[in-house]
Each structure stands twice: as structure tokens, then as C-alpha cells.
Design a protein around this motif. Structure first.
Motif, short mmCIF file in Angstrom:
data_model
loop_
_atom_site.label_atom_id
_atom_site.label_comp_id
_atom_site.label_asym_id
_atom_site.label_seq_id
_atom_site.Cartn_x
_atom_site.Cartn_y
_atom_site.Cartn_z
N GLY A 1 32.82 -9.34 -13.95
CA GLY A 1 33.48 -9.04 -12.69
C GLY A 1 32.54 -8.40 -11.69
N LEU A 2 31.68 -7.53 -12.16
CA LEU A 2 30.71 -6.89 -11.28
C LEU A 2 29.76 -7.91 -10.67
CD1 LEU A 2 28.88 -3.59 -12.02
CD2 LEU A 2 27.53 -5.59 -11.38
N LEU A 3 29.27 -8.83 -11.50
CA LEU A 3 28.34 -9.83 -10.99
C LEU A 3 29.01 -10.79 -10.02
CD1 LEU A 3 26.26 -10.77 -14.17
CD2 LEU A 3 25.83 -9.02 -12.47
N ALA A 4 30.31 -11.00 -10.18
CA ALA A 4 31.01 -11.95 -9.32
C ALA A 4 31.43 -11.33 -8.00
CB ALA A 4 32.23 -12.50 -10.05
N ASP A 5 31.81 -10.04 -8.00
CA ASP A 5 32.49 -9.49 -6.83
C ASP A 5 31.80 -8.30 -6.18
OD1 ASP A 5 34.56 -11.34 -7.23
OD2 ASP A 5 35.55 -10.02 -8.65
N GLU A 6 31.02 -7.54 -6.91
CA GLU A 6 30.50 -6.30 -6.36
C GLU A 6 29.23 -6.54 -5.55
OE1 GLU A 6 32.18 -3.66 -6.45
OE2 GLU A 6 33.70 -4.26 -7.91
N GLY A 7 28.80 -5.48 -4.86
CA GLY A 7 27.65 -5.58 -3.99
C GLY A 7 26.35 -5.22 -4.67
N VAL A 8 25.29 -5.15 -3.87
CA VAL A 8 23.95 -4.99 -4.40
C VAL A 8 23.78 -3.65 -5.10
CG1 VAL A 8 23.08 -4.12 -2.19
CG2 VAL A 8 21.50 -5.15 -3.83
N ASP A 9 24.39 -2.57 -4.57
CA ASP A 9 24.19 -1.26 -5.21
C ASP A 9 24.86 -1.19 -6.58
OD1 ASP A 9 22.59 -0.07 -3.23
OD2 ASP A 9 24.34 0.35 -1.99
N GLU A 10 26.06 -1.79 -6.71
CA GLU A 10 26.74 -1.81 -8.00
C GLU A 10 25.96 -2.66 -9.00
OE1 GLU A 10 29.56 -0.67 -4.91
OE2 GLU A 10 28.19 -2.37 -5.11
N TRP A 11 25.43 -3.77 -8.53
CA TRP A 11 24.62 -4.64 -9.39
C TRP A 11 23.38 -3.89 -9.86
CZ3 TRP A 11 24.97 -10.50 -8.51
CH2 TRP A 11 24.25 -11.20 -9.49
N TRP A 12 22.74 -3.19 -8.91
CA TRP A 12 21.54 -2.42 -9.26
C TRP A 12 21.86 -1.34 -10.28
CZ3 TRP A 12 16.37 -2.70 -8.43
CH2 TRP A 12 15.61 -1.57 -8.69
N ASP A 13 23.00 -0.68 -10.12
CA ASP A 13 23.38 0.36 -11.06
C ASP A 13 23.58 -0.20 -12.46
OD1 ASP A 13 24.23 3.20 -11.51
OD2 ASP A 13 26.10 2.20 -12.08
N CYS A 14 24.15 -1.40 -12.55
CA CYS A 14 24.32 -2.05 -13.85
C CYS A 14 22.95 -2.35 -14.47
CB CYS A 14 25.14 -3.33 -13.68
SG CYS A 14 25.53 -4.19 -15.22
N PHE A 15 22.05 -2.90 -13.67
CA PHE A 15 20.69 -3.16 -14.16
C PHE A 15 20.03 -1.86 -14.64
CE2 PHE A 15 16.23 -2.78 -12.61
CZ PHE A 15 15.61 -3.47 -13.64
N ARG A 16 20.20 -0.79 -13.87
CA ARG A 16 19.59 0.49 -14.23
C ARG A 16 20.12 1.00 -15.57
NH1 ARG A 16 21.18 5.57 -14.12
NH2 ARG A 16 23.16 5.01 -13.14
N ARG A 17 21.42 0.90 -15.77
CA ARG A 17 22.01 1.41 -17.01
C ARG A 17 21.53 0.62 -18.22
NH1 ARG A 17 26.38 4.85 -15.81
NH2 ARG A 17 27.00 4.78 -13.61
N PHE A 18 21.45 -0.70 -18.10
CA PHE A 18 21.06 -1.52 -19.23
C PHE A 18 19.55 -1.59 -19.42
CE2 PHE A 18 25.32 -3.82 -18.75
CZ PHE A 18 25.90 -2.99 -19.69
N THR A 19 18.79 -0.88 -18.58
CA THR A 19 17.36 -0.78 -18.78
C THR A 19 16.99 0.49 -19.53
OG1 THR A 19 17.03 -2.06 -16.76
CG2 THR A 19 15.13 -0.90 -17.57
N LYS A 20 17.95 1.39 -19.75
CA LYS A 20 17.70 2.57 -20.57
C LYS A 20 17.38 2.15 -22.01
CE LYS A 20 20.72 5.56 -17.81
NZ LYS A 20 21.96 6.38 -17.82
N ARG A 21 16.68 3.01 -22.71
CA ARG A 21 16.22 2.63 -24.07
C ARG A 21 16.05 3.85 -24.95
NH1 ARG A 21 12.45 -0.92 -23.72
NH2 ARG A 21 12.20 -1.18 -21.49
N PHE A 22 15.75 3.59 -26.22
CA PHE A 22 15.40 4.59 -27.23
C PHE A 22 16.56 5.50 -27.64
CE2 PHE A 22 10.90 4.44 -25.27
CZ PHE A 22 10.58 3.33 -26.04
#
Length: 428
Positions: free
Chosen positions: A328-349
Motif C-alpha cells: 500500500g505504501l508503494l502504491a499510494d504514499e509519497g516520496v518521504d514515506e517511501w524513503w522512510d520504508c527504505f531507511r527502516r529496511f536498511t537497518k542491520r545487525f
């Protein structure tokens, strides 16, 4: 006997130099990495990693073998897979999930085949205004000599599913992927599915850093269709590099607010090994397929993730909730929400160190399963092998089991002269 003797990998062609650094970074060089646990760094860290940090150890103690030092691969034609106590569910082929047309596997359209008609039309054909058209028996369709063949039939009711495999981060290294899949008996010499009812999950990160990310995506899409036709399946998770690649294509240089200052998807994609020729070859069907990939899945008690993070918990309390939220985020949300999703799934360890088992249990208790299997964080970084000063490439004999045996890392560090990993589950 050395690990290389027991678990020899295929001879990989040279795909060119590897790109460093391997860890994903924000613009301006900020790493998505939590504070190091006490004892990390240098020789003490390495010793604790191998002996104390969650009982982590390499696959020499886990890889299935036949008792004679040989790795167990997919069965040859005519052999049966080991029994598993799970009822089979024949996968449904969906053009929505697999944008490869199902017609490629049909055997009903055969140019040159013409039915033989009677010399004189039947009386029914001569009756004007008749409601029902005539029915002519054409017989079974002729086989298409160009259609692919498979060594196993589709599973019937009550048959167990085929063996389960996972594939770590590929990052555009198409030839290495083909070599490893061939080594495991999953594709033939021409690159087509040869594993019958086997099941494969790719753990994400198809593109960036390597020479042919679009070629990797095309191969996985092809195998998804061929596996479905053979009674197996080939599926994939969405990694953080899929989010980054799609974001670069959609938003380009549009500014986003990040913790490192104003940045853009395109700038971050290039910083993290984005290859312009992949972006130039990205087509609508690639975007459609990538956008529908799930973020998380559960197979045979294995909770499959791309990233070794607990950020999935922020998107829902069930696997469907998480996947629906991301889609739903990829379909409807804007660039900042998309970026936040990318940021969260780039965390590690999150699963490394003394608190690692607790973090794994958070995910397992919420989503189910008994063990997490992930990619994202290269094994050389998890073990400290990347810090070797002698310039020798890191030694990666196989998947890395750690966090009290609750986590299996599958990113073998192919981008840093490690190894592209394909492993059969369970690893024990």
C-alpha cells in the motif's frame, strides 16, 4: 578434510572487480548500523563471534551431507525427494504475480495443424438458422517440439512438497547465480528450471554493484514461470535495494528529508552501487513484478526476511499485514514515506551480539516459525572476516548460523569476492 573439500562451490566466471564499500550507506557516508556491542572490534571480537556470540558457527557443522563428505543436492531424474510431513499445495500460476505469459507453456496453439473434415457437409451443417453450431472432434493437441520439458510431473493430491531452497543477495552477479543454481541441480545447462517440485525463495537484492541486475530479474521471472509449470515454485522477497531501485526510477532527484540531510533516491542509489545500464533497461513489467514482491514469508517453519532487523514489526502484527502495508505504501504514499520504508529496511545487525536471540524471538513470537533466515548483512561483516589485513578474500564456506541457532545469514558477500550462496533448508 577442509571445508572446501566437503562443500566445493562451482567455478565462477570473472564478472569484474567488486565494488566497495559493501554495506549500504546514506548520502554523506552514514551507515545504517547500531552501536557496537561490547567486545566488538579486533581480535577479541573475532574470538567472541565464533565461540560466544549466540553460539555462532559456520556451516561445516550444519550442511547436510551423505555421510561421505559429499554435499546433498537435488535428486536426479527418476529419484524421489525425501519425505516431508507437509501436505502439498500445488502453486497457482498467476499472471499478476508472474508477468511471464502462461501461454508460453500451453500446448494448444499449433500452426499447421488442420483437422480433416468430411468430404460432404453433414445435414446439420445445411440447416439454415440452426441454433447449435456443429461440434467437430479435433483430437488432442499436437505436442510442441519447442516447448520446455521437465523431469517431474506436477504433484498430485496428498503428495509432499519438494525440497526448499533459499538464495542470498545476488546484486547483479548473473553468471555467479547461474553457476550456483546449476551446481545445486536447480537449472540445466541452458539456464532452465530442472528441479521439478522444488521450491526456491530469493531473499532480495537483485540489482546494484554487479554487472547485470536486470538480467538477474529476468532470470528469476523466467524461473518463476517454469517452476510453476513443473509443479514447484520460485518466489522472491523485496529487499532494500528493490526499494532503492524502484525509488530511483520513480522519484529520481526529487528531494527527500533524511537523517543525513536532504538527499534523493537517485543519489542514494548511485552511492550504493546503482548501475545506470540497469536503470536504462528497467521496463514496466519489471516494475510491476518488483512492486508486488512480499517483504516477509513463512515456509516450513522458516521466517524468511531480507534484512536482519526488527523493523518489520513496525508494519504489522501478521505477515499479511506487513506485506499489505508495504504494498500500500508503494502504491499510494509519497516520496518521504517511501524513503522512510527504505531507511527502516536498511537497518542491520539486530540479531548479532548478546541481545540477538531476544530480537529474533520478537519476530518469531509475532509472525511464527522457529528460525529466521535472512540476507542483507554480508557474512564477512557479521563475523569480522572483512577486517583481514592480508588482502585475502574472505572465506565463506556456506550459510552462517548464529543467535543461539535461531538465525541463518545467507549473504555470502559476492560483491566483495565472497560467495553467492544457495542453500537447502533446513540447515542442520
Amino acid at each position: 578434510m577442509t571445508p572446501e573439500d566437503r562443500f566445493p562451490g562451482p567455478e565462477h566466471p570473472d564478472s569484474g572487480p567488486r565494488h566497495q564499500p559493501d554495506l549500504d550507506v546514506l548520502p554523506y557516508g552514514t551507515y545504517y548500523e547500531p552501536e557496537s556491542a561490547p567486545g566488538y572490534g579486533g581480535a577479541p571480537y573475532e574470538a567472541e563471534t565464533y565461540s560466544g556470540y549466540g553460539g555462532a558457527r559456520y556451516l561445516e557443522q550444519h550442511w547436510p551431507s551423505d555421510g561421505q563428505g559429499h554435499t546433498v543436492h537435488a535428486p536426479e531424474q527418476g529419484q524421489e525427494f525425501p519425505h516431508q510431513d507437509h501436505p502439498v499445495h500445488a502453486p497457482e500460476f498467476s499472471q499478476q504475480d508472474h508477468p511471464v505469459h502462461a501461454q508460453e507453456f500451453a500446448q494448444q496453439d499449433h500452426p499447421g495443424y488442420e483437422p480433416t473434415l468430411p468430404d460432404q457437409p453433414s445435414p446439420a451443417l445445411q440447416v439454415p438458422g440452426r441454433d447449435d453450431p456443429p461440434t467437430i472432434e479435433l483430437g488432442p493437441p499436437l505436442p510442441d517440439p519447442a516447448a520446455p520439458t521437465y523431469p517431474y510431473p506436477a504433484p498430485g493430491p496428498g503428495e509432499p512438497p519438494g525440497p526448499l531452497y533459499v538464495v542470498g543477495d545476488v546484486h547483479g552477479y548473473l553468471e555467479e547465480l547461474r553457476a550456483e543454481l546449476r551446481h545445486q541441480g536447480l537449472i540445466d545447462a541452458d539456464g532452465h528450471w530442472s528441479a521439478g517440485r522444488s521450491r526456491i525463495w530469493f531473499l532480495g537484492d537483485f540489482t546494484d554493484r554487479g554487472p547485470d541486475g536486470i538480467g538477474v530479474i529476468d532470470l528469476v521471472m523466467q524461473l518463476a514461470a517454469e517452476a510453476a509449470a513443473a509443479g514447484g515454485y520460485c518466489r522472491a522477497l523485496m529487499g532494500n535495494h528493490e526499494l532503492l531501485f524502484l525509488g530511483a526510477a520513480r522519484y529520481g532527484d526529487e528531494p527527500v528529508q533524511s537523517t543525513a540531510g536532504t538527499a534523493s533516491f537517485l543519489a542514494a542509489w548511485r552511492l550504493n552501487g546503482g548501475q545506470q545500464h540497469d536503470l536504462d533497461r528497467l521496463e514496466a513489467h519489471h516494475i510491476s513484478w518488483l512492486s508486488r514482491l512480499p517483504a516477509i514469508a513463512l515456509e516450513d517453519g522458516h521466517l524468511l526476511l531480507h534484512s536482519d532487523t526488527t523493523a518489520y514489526l513496525e508494519y504489522g502484527e501478521s505477515i499479511p499485514d506487513v506485506n499489505d502495508a508495504v504494498h500500500g505504501l508503494l502504491a499510494d504514499e509519497g516520496v518521504d514515506e517511501w524513503w522512510d520504508c527504505f531507511r527502516r529496511f536498511t537497518k542491520r545487525f539486530a540479531f548479532r551480539g548478546d541481545a540477538g536471540p531476544t530480537a529474533v524471538h520478537e519476530l518469531l513470537d509475532t509472525y511464527g516459525g522457529t528460525r529466521v533466515v535472512h540476507g542483507h548483512s554480508p557474512i564477512p561483516y557479521l563475523t569480522g572476516a572483512v577486517h583481514a589485513d592480508d588482502g585475502v578474500p574472505p572465506h565463506i564456506p556456506g550459510p552462517y548460523v548464529y543467535a543461539d541457532d535461531l538465525a541463518v545469514a545467507m549473504d555470502g558477500g559476492v560483491t566483495m569476492e565472497g560467495r553467492l550462496l544457495v542453500a537447502r533448508l533446513p540447515v542442520n
